[in-house]
Design an enzyme around this catalytic site. Structure first.
Site, short mmCIF file in Angstrom:
data_model
loop_
_atom_site.label_atom_id
_atom_site.label_comp_id
_atom_site.label_asym_id
_atom_site.label_seq_id
_atom_site.Cartn_x
_atom_site.Cartn_y
_atom_site.Cartn_z
N THR A 1 -19.38 -28.45 -13.80
CA THR A 1 -19.40 -29.90 -13.99
C THR A 1 -18.06 -30.54 -13.61
O THR A 1 -17.02 -30.12 -14.11
CB THR A 1 -19.70 -30.21 -15.46
OG1 THR A 1 -20.92 -29.55 -15.82
CG2 THR A 1 -19.85 -31.71 -15.70
N GLU A 2 -18.12 -31.53 -12.73
CA GLU A 2 -16.94 -32.32 -12.32
C GLU A 2 -15.83 -31.44 -11.74
O GLU A 2 -14.65 -31.76 -11.82
CB GLU A 2 -16.38 -33.13 -13.50
CG GLU A 2 -17.42 -34.03 -14.18
CD GLU A 2 -17.81 -35.25 -13.35
OE1 GLU A 2 -17.26 -35.42 -12.24
OE2 GLU A 2 -18.68 -36.01 -13.81
N LEU A 3 -16.23 -30.27 -11.20
CA LEU A 3 -15.28 -29.28 -10.66
C LEU A 3 -14.23 -28.87 -11.69
O LEU A 3 -13.07 -28.58 -11.34
CB LEU A 3 -14.61 -29.77 -9.37
CG LEU A 3 -15.50 -30.08 -8.17
CD1 LEU A 3 -14.67 -30.09 -6.88
CD2 LEU A 3 -16.66 -29.11 -8.02
N ILE A 4 -14.62 -28.86 -12.94
CA ILE A 4 -13.70 -28.39 -13.98
C ILE A 4 -13.48 -26.88 -13.79
O ILE A 4 -14.44 -26.13 -13.63
CB ILE A 4 -14.27 -28.72 -15.38
CG1 ILE A 4 -14.19 -30.24 -15.58
CG2 ILE A 4 -13.50 -27.99 -16.48
CD1 ILE A 4 -14.96 -30.74 -16.78
N TRP B 1 -12.04 -32.83 -10.59
CA TRP B 1 -11.92 -33.66 -9.37
C TRP B 1 -11.81 -35.15 -9.71
O TRP B 1 -11.93 -36.00 -8.85
CB TRP B 1 -13.04 -33.37 -8.38
CG TRP B 1 -14.44 -33.82 -8.70
CD1 TRP B 1 -14.88 -34.40 -9.86
CD2 TRP B 1 -15.58 -33.74 -7.83
NE1 TRP B 1 -16.23 -34.66 -9.78
CE2 TRP B 1 -16.69 -34.27 -8.54
CE3 TRP B 1 -15.79 -33.27 -6.53
CZ2 TRP B 1 -17.97 -34.33 -7.99
CZ3 TRP B 1 -17.06 -33.34 -5.99
CH2 TRP B 1 -18.14 -33.86 -6.71
#
Lengths: 414, 408
Positions: free
Chosen positions: A144-147, A297
């Protein structure tokens, strides 16, 4: 030789309706189906349907063109419910055999940070969904969200993935280029693909900005920039929200014309090609990348502050995950599904006070007037969910209820 | 630039937001090197403090305060004017005052404009700036005599004061005459601009919006009051316009399910007896405390005691009290029917009629300290950006445009 790796993120949350304190204990309808339908139909018309048609043409007509998608479970559920032709159009893309699907959490959640078990469960659910609709078996993971950080890469490696995706942020890369394959620090097999955020954001954010000195951006100009990487990189990872096309950048900005011309321009150069993330990850890593702290990101900070940057966000999410055991022990499918829908990161994003008074990108995506309304609605819903869990499973949940608003309801009922 | 300004109240003796706004604006203009002659009616209570103000403050060195004897208050009804006059007559030792005051409020407005004539003959100025209807006639007279341009500044209209019912035709006529004869109009919000366009038939091109601001002291943002229990505060006149009844209905709704709260109503006004009776009728008399009209430090103390400040106004051209509450580190809930909601982001916003929404949000703020703290901290951070320099600069632009030429 430079290969272009395109990956598009497709996501829609289940938005909550304006749920008042006085509905706690009386109303189990949490989601704003009207708003969710409207949004889905609008985005389908402006983005998903026309862009899928455009890509289908390219995939059929252009040898060597390929793309990757990561589609969340909450988006797919809403396609099925509200706009089945969108789901069909993604299936048509999958049927070309030139589309790769990535793995992620079904609910687009931040579960990795709060519950590893929940994280794994949601990944499995998503895997099953990809198989069911697209006959796909993802081998590359996108959180998720490039975490992302080292520890997460090691965890994901153990789950058997070949590669993972992260933001190519300068603070960690320093002199290095995002256009190579790396190995996450502390791992032995898994590979890391980094988003080239400058070139990605040229399309995703700057494309229609008339104040930008490169405006207007043509496919020809853009491909010159891509070509200039030649010799100093093996793959350029262009990762962006799929809603960029037609929804964030409207059709009248020329974004579709840009994408029509784009693959032809790329392939004009004989050394260029397209790859999917799993193909890109076949290359040997050029080095190890150490990312000890959590990277994402989002925003200029590239950290968790968009979702967990203030007291409201932290409190709301920790209270949600405190319920995990009690919710699971009810064995009630609907309650578990609702609890999981509340994990979708968007709910916490809506509570962000960062930049709120400046009125910027955060506001554009926010269905609420203010982050405070976002928090209030979420907490009211959570209180009702707590009450329902408590009814099914009274012994387990009392300690959380004692600090909740709903406690007063129980007292006043007795 | 020399500005002849007509107003009707000026702190420290002020009964409401208008005096505070005039003071802020005048100081902002003075800081930017403008000379302001502020003409205000002089009431017996205000005399000494005004003189002190002029000499006591360096920031005021470009400001000259000229007073005209009078009893006017912007929030007064004709009936109240009569009462006030009778009180003064009763206490006067000599027959003198009888000649100073008008037969009624409207006569008083007339007298003020007559005296303004004399002042405008003696003063030297480039533009005339008149605040709200009581001074519009004075502004028009001064314009006719001096041929200098006039800007009227609308802080409230008759529609705000009455909620649209029983519009006083006389007041309306003066407002409209002022707006028509002025060269430019300033409104304190887009909300008020729309009202002026829709209810007075004024060309929107003639109107500029200049939002109010708030002044800060060193002691701001430090609350040292010891707190006992949770308190929700209403602070304003108890009149139809300010929506105290909606506040009370919301309180009742909160108390039904969330009993450990006290509600404080600070202010006076024609609805006070009704409100007190209503609290008893709703069975919340022990939870609804009436603090009366507060002045000076008591206002700050009231804010600092509160966990939440609520401004449920039915129609609020601007509404400066939420900014003052934030200055005292109290989170705020404001009605969307207000000018301040156009410029303040970090506040809870409600429609004044939506009792359930108001009550639901109150309970959340009272229950979740994280919500209260975030609202308070982000609100305080935001409110620091409000300064009277920006509105003053906008006024100077408007003066320059008027002197430059476009006449209406």
């Amino acid at each position: 030789m430079v290969n272009i790796c395109l990956y598009f993120q497709v996501h829609q949350p289940f938005r909550l309706r304006n749920y008042s304190v006085f509905e706690i204990g009386k109303n189990n309808e949490y989601f704003d189906s009207k708003k969710n339908i409207q949004t889905m139909l609008k985005v389908a018309e402006k983005c998903y349907l026309p862009m899928n048609r455009l890509l289908l043409d390219h995939l059929k007509n252009i040898d060597g063109f390929k793309v990757a998608f990561s589609i969340t479970g909450t988006a797919i559920e809403q396609f099925e419910k509200y706009c089945p032709e969108v789901l069909q159009s993604f299936k048509d893309l999958a049927a070309t055999g030139k589309v790769e699907f990535l793995s992620e959490t079904y609910y687009h959640s931040l579960s990795y940070l709060y519950s590893k078990q929940e994280f794994k469960d949601q990944i499995e659910m998503h895997m099953a969904l990809m198989k069911k609709h697209f006959k796909a078996k993802p081998t590359v993971f996108r959180n998720t969200e490039l975490i992302y950080n080292n520890e997460m890469a090691a965890f994901v490696e153990k789950l058997g993935y070949k590669a993972m995706i992260a933001e190519g942020w300068d603070n960690y890369l320093q002199w290095r280029s995002p256009n190579f394959v790396y190995r996450p620090y502390g791992t032995s097999k898994i590979k890391l693909l980094l988003k080239n955020y400058r070139l990605s954001d040229d399309v995703a954010f700057r494309f229609s900005n008339k104040g930008w000195n490169e405006w207007p951006l043509t496919a020809e100009k853009y491909c010159k920039w891509l070509n200039s990487v030649n010799g100093n990189g093996t793959n350029i990872n262009l990762f962006m929200d799929y809603e960029t096309f037609g929804e964030h950048q409207w059709a009248d900005t020329g974004i579709f014309d840009f994408m029509k011309a784009f693959p032809y321009e790329v392939l004009k150069h004989p050394d260029n090609g397209f790859v999917t993330p799993s193909e890109a990850a076949k290359q040997e890593p050029v080095g190890e990348l150490d990312i000890p702290h959590v990277l994402s990101w989002a925003d200029l900070e590239r950290d968790l502050s968009a979702w967990l940057g203030n007291k409201m966000q932290n409190s709301a999410i920790s209270r949600l995950y405190q319920l995990e055991r009690s919710v699971m022990e009810t064995g009630n499918k609907e309650l578990i599904d609702t609890w999981r829908k509340l994990q979708t990161s968007d709910h916490f994003y809506y509570m962000s006070t960062k930049y709120f008074s400046d009125g910027d990108v955060h506001k554009y995506f926010n269905p609420y007037d203010s982050p405070y309304d976002g928090f209030i609605t979420f907490m009211n819903v959570l209180n009702d969910l707590m009450l329902r869990v408590n009814t099914l499973n009274p012994s387990k949940i009392n300690k959380y209820l004692s600090s909740s608003i709903a406690r007063n309801w129980i007292i006043s009922d007795q | 630039m020399r500005v002849l300004m007509f107003g009707w109240e000026f702190p420290p003796y002020a009964s409401g937001g208008l005096g505070t706004a005039c003071e802020g604006l005048v100081k902002g203009l003075a800081k930017k090197g403008q000379e302001v002659t502020f003409v205000a009616p002089k009431t017996p209570d205000s005399q000494s403090s005004r003189i002190k103000l002029v000499s006591a403050n360096d920031a005021m060195k470009n400001i000259k305060i000229t007073t005209i004897p009078g009893l006017m208050s912007p929030y007064m009804t004709c009936e109240e004017y009569k009462q006030r006059k009778e009180e003064i007559m009763l206490h006067a030792k000599e027959p003198g005052p009888a000649r100073l005051y008008g037969k009624n409020l409207f006569h008083e407005v007339h007298l003020f404009s007559e005296r303004a004539k004399i002042i405008s003959k003696h003063e030297r100025f480039d533009v005339i700036h008149a605040h709200d209807w009581l001074t519009f006639k004075a502004g028009i007279k001064a314009k006719q005599l001096s041929k200098k341009p006039l800007v009227v500044h609308v802080h409230a209209t008759e529609f705000d004061r009455t909620g649209g019912n029983n519009i006083n035709q006389y007041v309306y006529n003066i407002e409209k005459e002022g707006m028509t004869k002025a060269d430019r109009i300033i409104t304190v919000s887009n909300y008020t601009k729309n009202m002026v366009v829709n209810n007075y038939g004024i060309d929107p091109a003639k109107i500029d919006v200049v939002h109010n601001a708030v002044e800060f002291k060193d002691s701001d943002f430090n609350s040292s009051i010891a707190k006992h229990g949770k308190i929700v505060l209403f602070l304003g006149r108890l009149t139809l316009q300010k929506g105290p009844d909606y506040f009370m209905y919301a309180a009742k709704r909160v108390l039904d399910v969330y009993p450990d709260v006290k509600f404080v109503m600070a202010g006076s006004g024609d609805m006070e007896p009704f409100m007190i009776e209503k609290a008893a009728e709703l069975g919340i008399a022990d939870k609804m405390l009436f603090a009366g009209f507060l002045k000076g430090d008591d206002v700050d103390r009231a804010y600092q005691m509160a966990d939440l400040y609520v401004m449920p106004s039915v129609s609020e051209p601007f509404g400066i009290t939420p900014l003052e509450a934030l200055r005292n580190s109290v989170p705020v809930m404001i009605s969307r029917q207000s000018g301040v909601s156009e410029v303040l982001a970090n506040a809870l916003k409600v429609d004044f009629w939506d009792i359930d929404d108001m009550a639901s949000k109150m309970i959340n703020v009272l229950h979740y300290s994280e919500l209260k703290e975030e609202l308070r901290d982000m609100g305080a951070r935001e409110v620091r950006k409000f300064s009277w320099e920006e509105p003053a600069a906008k006024c100077i632009d408007i003066y320059n445009q008027m002197i430059g030429g476009t006449q209406w």
